[in-house]
Design a protein around this motif. Structure first.
Motif, PDB file in Angstrom:
ATOM      1  N   SER A   1      -9.799   1.518  27.254  1.00 46.84           N
ATOM      2  CA  SER A   1      -8.837   0.425  27.092  1.00 46.84           C
ATOM      3  C   SER A   1      -7.836   0.725  25.975  1.00 46.84           C
ATOM      4  O   SER A   1      -6.665   0.376  26.068  1.00 46.84           O
TER       5      SER A   1
ATOM      6  N   TYR B   1      -3.842   1.010  26.518  1.00 42.30           N
ATOM      7  CA  TYR B   1      -2.933   0.275  25.649  1.00 42.30           C
ATOM      8  C   TYR B   1      -1.888   1.228  25.060  1.00 42.30           C
ATOM      9  O   TYR B   1      -0.700   0.941  25.019  1.00 42.30           O
ATOM     10  N   ARG B   2      -2.360   2.398  24.630  1.00 41.13           N
ATOM     11  CA  ARG B   2      -1.436   3.383  24.047  1.00 41.13           C
ATOM     12  C   ARG B   2      -0.405   3.855  25.066  1.00 41.13           C
ATOM     13  O   ARG B   2       0.768   4.000  24.764  1.00 41.13           O
TER      14      ARG B   2
ATOM     15  N   ARG C   1       0.677   2.223  27.562  1.00 48.44           N
ATOM     16  CA  ARG C   1       1.636   1.143  27.768  1.00 48.44           C
ATOM     17  C   ARG C   1       2.655   1.086  26.613  1.00 48.44           C
ATOM     18  O   ARG C   1       3.845   0.894  26.827  1.00 48.44           O
TER      19      ARG C   1
END
Lengths: 672, 490, 180
Positions: free
Chosen positions: A80, A84-85, A87
């Motif tokens: 996750s 996130y990174r 994104r």
């Protein structure tokens, strides 16, 4: 510092109290992506790529700002987090215009590398494609806002290291831009073209327009060495491609020494005049190009006919190896007594000052009767050991800066600015404009030539000796109140550092130097040394002094019998005063120089010389320590190294001297 | 399948039997880009006009504005993936001019070598991948196999020679620039990399074979061209750069223009003054502009550029084997002008031979491995910079107006394929007129029209630096523009 | 097993990606004589119509209405769509015009350029309408795999082809990725 234990990604790791989680990760070889963090800068958590999960905390934290503590359980590499990174990277690509295919930085770009790592091969968001300006007003630096990720590294570097804070954010939200002042162009800003912002920029947002696709790390050879433009001998990485110099960067990204100056970063690549590539011989009043053989034959003939009446003068920019060889040539081959360096006057003045004499005696001497001037014996001690280093400037509560004399602003100015920001008082004595003027508590601008008197008066007053300050102020053309305030600041100071340039020495000689040294002696030691820093005129002034290439007495100006031959080894030293040579009244002048100058136009024979990039060797820097310089470039075709030329001349003079081995070996420094 | 075409065409004929103009549109494939052709028929079903539409535009002339001069060779090489080198060279020359930079001699030789690599690979691509399948396999060969793959099957040795020639050209580019497509090599003031001795040796080891290969290609193509029943002759002005002695010149030199009869109308013309003699028109039906020789007016002054145009204006070729072929080639025409469009292939093969010979000459040059490859140039000395070279497809012009800080104020680009725009239209018309009579035509026309276009080796990604795309379809419309039908192959 | 049927499409771009495909040289020859059949490919074959294929490879960005239409047809005819090159993946240099107004661009090219005489912006039905903003392929249709690069290296393309022939959707390894 106290050791702490943490658990990161299931591994027990150790850190130190005061570390951030990112520090601990890096120290333990745990890779955490980041775009905004740099060890030399205060962490800000701007890019959000170093997000981590901390057990017990619901929100994500940034590793670069999260303080590590005993027992912390951290995850840096979960699915996750990586999603996130990815994104975050997509946002960055969507927000501005990242056109890698024509970006000068492509291949060396941290944003691009992270995109590869996280396989950002498309952007599923709407591309904003804002039309942002590009500021290419500056001589060297271009700010391309389209590629900026707002990491603020440049802003922090300019503020925290350079101490200038030229750059900061303007506008808000997605239109935020890094600009000088209030959105002003970089040209006309207080930027000193040190180029640090460019070096720390993770993308192609700040770049050097002239390097135009010449520089890509993978295509270049990197040579770590020191910059020999001045005695600071800043650690640099010189990048060459096909034997051409394409980029210079500060080597030490971990601390403030990463900063260079425009001379060392840019001018050395772009700002140099054309080289002398062939020997020249004066014929019928004009210099004409001749072969090396013809030129050396002429020089050898003239020297042979006249020795020992030959004066040898070398630039103290040369490393010890070449200076030593030059000395042997003078003493062993020519048998001359006349050997000196171009900055000899400076060294002699310092050595005759109380600063010089004190160290020679080797212990504290409380002098009641003024200064110890005019010692009969030359002080063969290492007087420079009395001085503190420029790293120590941050420890001072008061700084007195006397005519530093640098051509451009460099890390010393930055250090002084940072000390002032940290609360130190700055007193400037400079008959001219001073780049640090606006940072000074007191700026004393004496009339030219009177700075030595002013310094002496300040010294006496600061040490409680009787001085009529009103009188001195009038004589030197400074405001009496300012002078009084300066004295008061000095008196109140506990730890004071006086920094003086060659200008003061030229005007005031050893007396002025002594005056400053006497202040330092009365104050607390700084890091075990006196609060005094002399700015050496050349990159190897101390080497020339210790090797005794620099004469203790100087060269007598009266002529002996027969014609006088002067052999001047100038190299790329652009500080040589041609008057120095004309004062020697040469009948035959041989100049070995890389560039045309007033000295070469006086010469009877000109022999091409190398620049500092083309030679390695040992130098004794501003700090009194030995530094090893490595050769970065081969000399251009036609230019023969100084060692070879001297060896060849010796041979033609009928005496062979061994060439000291190349760079990295150094010579044994005997003498002073 | 062919039958279907006929049926559909028949249908269209009947659809338009009410009279009026009709149009035939053909999507063009096996050219380097996107385009469409419309053939307009008059009331009697004979060809009234032929139009080659280019339907892409990208806008380089606009979006270069504000970029830095130093970026231009790298940005403009993206105009075209087939001849990126040409754009980077013309661009670098324009930048040199703005900087007032004299590039070191080794840098110029390296640029030239790169250019020769480019000419070889581009001409090999045009000949072997795009055109020879038609010429060797026949226009009526199975459509699925009338391509390089089919050529590999039926004439493997020959096809491999083509693959090999293109590969060598690309290898030259790779040896110099580290990559084949969009290499970053030419920079303002010189080039950014030297040639290593090792790579030079590697290229030298192949060069004689390449020259041999290029020589036999000339023989082959000459033979094919001479046997063509329809050489598609077009009367046009011809333009190209020439050297000091009137010889073929691909990198520097001055412009020469000859009128359709072979009279020299411009000679020794400084290409930097191109705006005085070259204008461009825009037609509503294509994103490709129409350059022409100003003093002859439009459309009369339309120019033929590229291999045929160049050999038509040149007096010789400065390498021996190619020069020998050139003499023979000139014998085909009258007054120095060969106007059969099919002879583009012949001229192209001769140029490829020249490029191979020239590459050898450069590789043998002592300076080619020199490290003196750029001049330090910082100052914008001239507010305008113009770079003109002969790209594989013809004269290529980059013109920049530069601000004092090094940013581009304006850019104008005229690329080779744009110059040949009118030539292609005329060639299509020529082919179509012979094969469409009274509204009747055979299926061969589709590929013959395409082949006429292929002769020019149009590089539509180049020409549409400005916008566009090109499938070719035959469409028939009535006089008032109503679409009556469209021809498709399947 | 039969040959894998592959078509390629070329939207608004420079053809550099197709050239990089050709730069496979002998490897391409080997693929074509063995496992792969190129069905429709603008620079290589004469097939004009969209035909169902296993893999569709698209180069270029979507800049005109015709690009969009062609792309949709192409998508409908292939099982797996692979976008190659920066233009197809991100918009690439073709999308650099998005920084300008479309009409500004057209007017510069067709009216204002110094060599143009009596210019006008072509607007007949023979030329497709230019979209206001250039888009990446993935912004219009579903794309199974992206191989970026300007152009992608032959090595990256070969990797993708081999993965496809093995029946896998290619995900380019980080060390093969390049945007330039």
């Amino acid at each position: 510092m106290k050791e702490i234990r943490l658990k990161i990604d299931g591994r027990e790791v150790k850190g130190k109290e005061g570390d951030t989680v990112l520090d601990v990760c890096l120290a333990n070889g745990i890779e955490v992506p980041t775009l905004c963090n740099l060890k030399c800068l205060t962490p800000v958590g701007a890019c959000r790529l170093c997000v981590i999960e901390i057990e017990g905390e619901k929100k994500l934290n940034t590793a670069c700002t999260y303080p590590a503590r005993e027992g912390l359980v951290v995850r840096t590499n979960t699915e996750s987090l990586n999603k996130y990174r990815k994104r975050m990277l997509e946002f960055l690509f969507a927000e501005r215009n990242h056109y890698c295919m024509f970006c000068e930085k492509s291949g060396d770009c941290e944003l691009q590398n992270l995109a590869y790592k996280f396989q950002v091969y498309n952007v599923p968001l709407d591309m904003l494609n804002p039309k942002l300006p590009m500021d290419s007003s500056h001589e060297y630096l271009t700010i391309e806002h389209n590629r900026c990720v707002l990491c603020s590294r440049c802003i922090r570097a300019c503020d925290e290291i350079v101490g200038l804070h030229v750059l900061d954010f303007s506008k808000r939200g997605s239109r935020t831009m890094v600009t000088a002042g209030l959105g002003d162009p970089l040209k006309g800003s207080p930027c000193i073209a040190c180029g640090l912002c460019m070096q720390v920029c993770p993308t192609g947002a700040i770049f050097d327009k002239f390097s135009s696709y010449k520089f890509k790390r993978k295509d270049c050879e990197k040579i770590s060495t020191v910059c020999q433009e001045c005695g600071l001998l800043c650690p640099i990485d010189a990048y060459t491609k096909n034997g051409n110099l394409v980029r210079i960067e500060g080597s030490n990204l971990d601390d403030f020494r990463v900063q260079l100056c425009r001379l060392g970063r840019f001018d050395v690549i772009y700002g140099k005049p054309p080289r002398i590539l062939r020997p020249m011989v004066r014929e019928g009043g004009e210099l004409r190009e001749r072969s090396m053989d013809e030129a050396l034959k002429l020089v050898a003939d003239r020297m042979r006919a006249n020795f020992p009446n030959v004066i040898c003068v070398a630039s103290a920019k040369y490393p010890n190896e070449i200076l030593e060889l030059f000395k042997r040539f003078a003493t062993d081959v020519l048998g001359t007594m006349y050997l000196d360096s171009f900055d000899g006057e400076w060294s002699r003045a310092i050595s005759r000052s109380s600063q010089g004499s004190w160290v020679e005696l080797g212990h504290f001497v409380e002098e009641e009767s003024g200064y110890s001037i005019g010692l009969s014996k030359a002080p063969y001690g290492s007087w420079e050991d009395a001085e503190c280093g420029f790293n120590d400037i941050q420890r001072a509560d008061c700084l007195i800066s006397v005519e530093l004399g640098f051509k451009v602003q460099n890390p010393i100015h930055s250090q002084i600015r940072r000390a002032v920001k940290g609360g130190a008082k700055l007193i400037i004595v400079n008959p001219g404009d001073d780049p640090l003027g606006e940072w000074a508590s007191i700026f004393l601008k004496p009339s030219r030539g009177s700075e030595a008197i002013l310094v002496e008066a300040i010294s006496r007053a600061a040490r409680g000796r009787a001085v009529d300050l009103e009188d001195v102020a009038r004589e030197c053309g400074v405001a009496p109140e300012a002078l009084r305030s300066a004295v008061e600041i000095l008196r109140a100071s506990k730890r004071c550092i006086a920094i003086y340039g060659a200008g003061l020495v030229k005007v005031g000689g050893s007396r002025a130097v002594s005056a400053l040294f006497e202040i330092a002696k009365e104050k607390e030691m700084v890091n075990g040394r006196f609060g005094i820093i002399s700015i050496k005129p050349s990159s190897n002034t101390l080497g020339a002094w210790r090797l005794m290439v620099t004469s203790a007495e100087g060269i007598p100006s009266q002529k002996g019998k027969g014609p006088r031959i002067v052999y001047a080894l100038i190299g790329d030293d652009d500080s040589i005063d041609a008057k120095f040579l004309s004062n020697l009244k040469p009948d035959f002048l041989v100049v070995q120089s890389a560039y045309r100058s007033p000295a070469t136009s006086m010469a009877d024979v000109v022999i091409p010389a190398t620049t500092w990039l083309e030679r390695g060797g040992e130098l004794i820097g501003q700090d009194g320590r030995r530094h090893l310089a490595r050769k970065v470039l081969e000399p251009p075709a036609g230019v023969v190294g100084e060692a070879e030329v001297i060896a060849e001349l010796s041979k033609r003079m009928g005496k062979e001297i061994p060439i000291p081995r190349a760079e990295g070996i150094g010579v044994e420094v005997k003498g002073r | 399948m062919d039958r279907e075409v006929e049926t559909e065409m028949g249908g269209m004929r009947s659809a338009s039997s009410g009279g009026g103009e009709r149009e035939i549109r053909i999507p063009v494939t096996r050219i380097e880009g996107h385009g469409k052709v419309t053939i307009v028929l008059d009331r009697d079903g004979n060809v009234a006009d032929a139009r080659f539409h280019v339907v892409q535009i990208r806008g380089f002339e606009k979006f270069c504005e504000g970029r830095l001069l130093w970026e231009m060779p790298v940005i403009t090489s993206r105009i075209c993936g087939i001849c990126p080198v040409s754009h980077s060279l013309a661009s670098a020359k324009a930048c040199d001019a703005a900087l007032g930079a004299e590039i070191p001699s080794p840098a110029k030789k390296l640029r030239l070598l790169l250019h020769m690599g480019q000419v070889i690979q581009s001409h090999a691509l045009s000949l072997f991948y795009l055109s020879l399948p038609d010429l060797l396999l026949g226009f009526d060969y199975e459509v699925e196999k009338r391509n390089i793959v089919g050529l590999l099957e039926s004439k493997p040795e020959l096809a491999k020679r083509g693959v090999g020639l293109r590969k060598f050209g690309q290898e030259v580019i790779e040896a110099l620039a580290g990559r084949r497509v969009h290499p970053t090599f030419a920079i303002p003031g010189g080039v950014n990399g030297a040639l290593s001795q090792e790579k030079r040796d590697k290229l030298m080891a192949q060069i004689d074979g390449v020259i041999e290969s290029a020589k036999s290609t000339v023989e082959l193509v000459k033979d094919i061209c001479m046997r063509q029943d329809d050489r598609i002759p077009i009367k046009m002005y011809n333009m190209g750069l020439i050297g000091r002695n009137g010889e073929l010149e691909l990198y520097d030199g001055e412009l020469r223009i000859k009128d359709p009869r072979g009279n020299v109308v411009e000679d020794g013309f400084n290409p930097s003054d191109y705006l005085m003699i070259i204008g461009e028109r825009v037609e509503d039906w294509s994103y490709l502009k129409f350059p022409y020789y100003r003093w002859a007016g439009f459309p009369k002054g339309s120019l033929r550029v590229g291999p045929l145009g160049r050999l038509n204006v040149a007096d010789g070729i400065p390498t021996p084997l190619a020069d020998g072929e050139f003499r023979e080639f000139k014998g085909v025409g009258e007054n120095g002008i060969v106007d059969g469009t099919m002879f583009y292939h012949y001229a192209r093969a001769i140029e490829m031979l020249h490029a191979a010979e020239k590459a050898k000459e450069l590789l043998q040059d002592d300076e080619i491995c020199s490290k003196e490859i750029w001049a330090e140039a910082k100052e914008i000395r001239n507010s305008e910079g113009i770079g003109v070279i002969e790209a594989p497809r013809g004269t290529l012009i980059h013109h920049y107006w530069v601000n004092g800080d090094g940013t581009i104020r304006k850019a104008n680009l005229i690329v080779a394929t744009v110059f040949n725009n009118m030539g292609m239209n005329l060639a299509i018309r020529e082919v179509a007129s012979k094969r469409i009579r009274g509204g009747r035509f055979d299926e061969g026309i589709l590929n013959r029209v395409e082949h006429a276009i292929r002769c020019f080796d149009p590089c539509l990604s180049c020409s549409t630096h400005a916008i566009g795309q090109m499938p070719l379809s035959i469409q028939i419309i009535s006089e008032d523009g109503e679409v009556l039908g469209e021809i498709r192959r399947d | 097993m039969g040959k894998a049927r592959i078509s390629t499409l070329w939207l608004s771009g420079c053809s550099g990606c197709h050239m990089s495909l050709l730069d496979l040289d002998e490897a391409l020859v080997e693929l074509l004589s063995g496992k792969v059949e190129i069905v429709k490919s603008p620079p290589l074959t004469d097939v004009k119509e969209h035909t169902p294929v296993d893999v569709g490879i698209v180069e270029g960005a979507v800049a005109t209405e015709e690009d969009e239409e062609e792309l949709r047809k192409f998508r409908d005819n292939c099982k797996i769509l692979v976008a190659i090159g920066d233009c197809a993946c991100f918009g690439g240099i073709t999308s650099y015009r998005n920084l300008f107004d479309k009409d500004e661009v057209l007017s510069r090219v067709f009216v204002e350029t110094e060599s143009v005489v009596d210019g006008k912006v072509p607007a007949s039905r023979y030329v497709p309408k230019i979209l206001d903003k250039v888009k990446a392929v993935g912004h219009i249709v579903k794309v199974e795999a992206h191989i970026p690069g300007c152009p992608p290296s032959p090595r990256a393309l070969l990797y993708a082809l081999k993965e496809l022939l093995e029946g896998r959707i290619p995900i380019l390894p980080s060390d093969m990725a390049s945007f330039e």
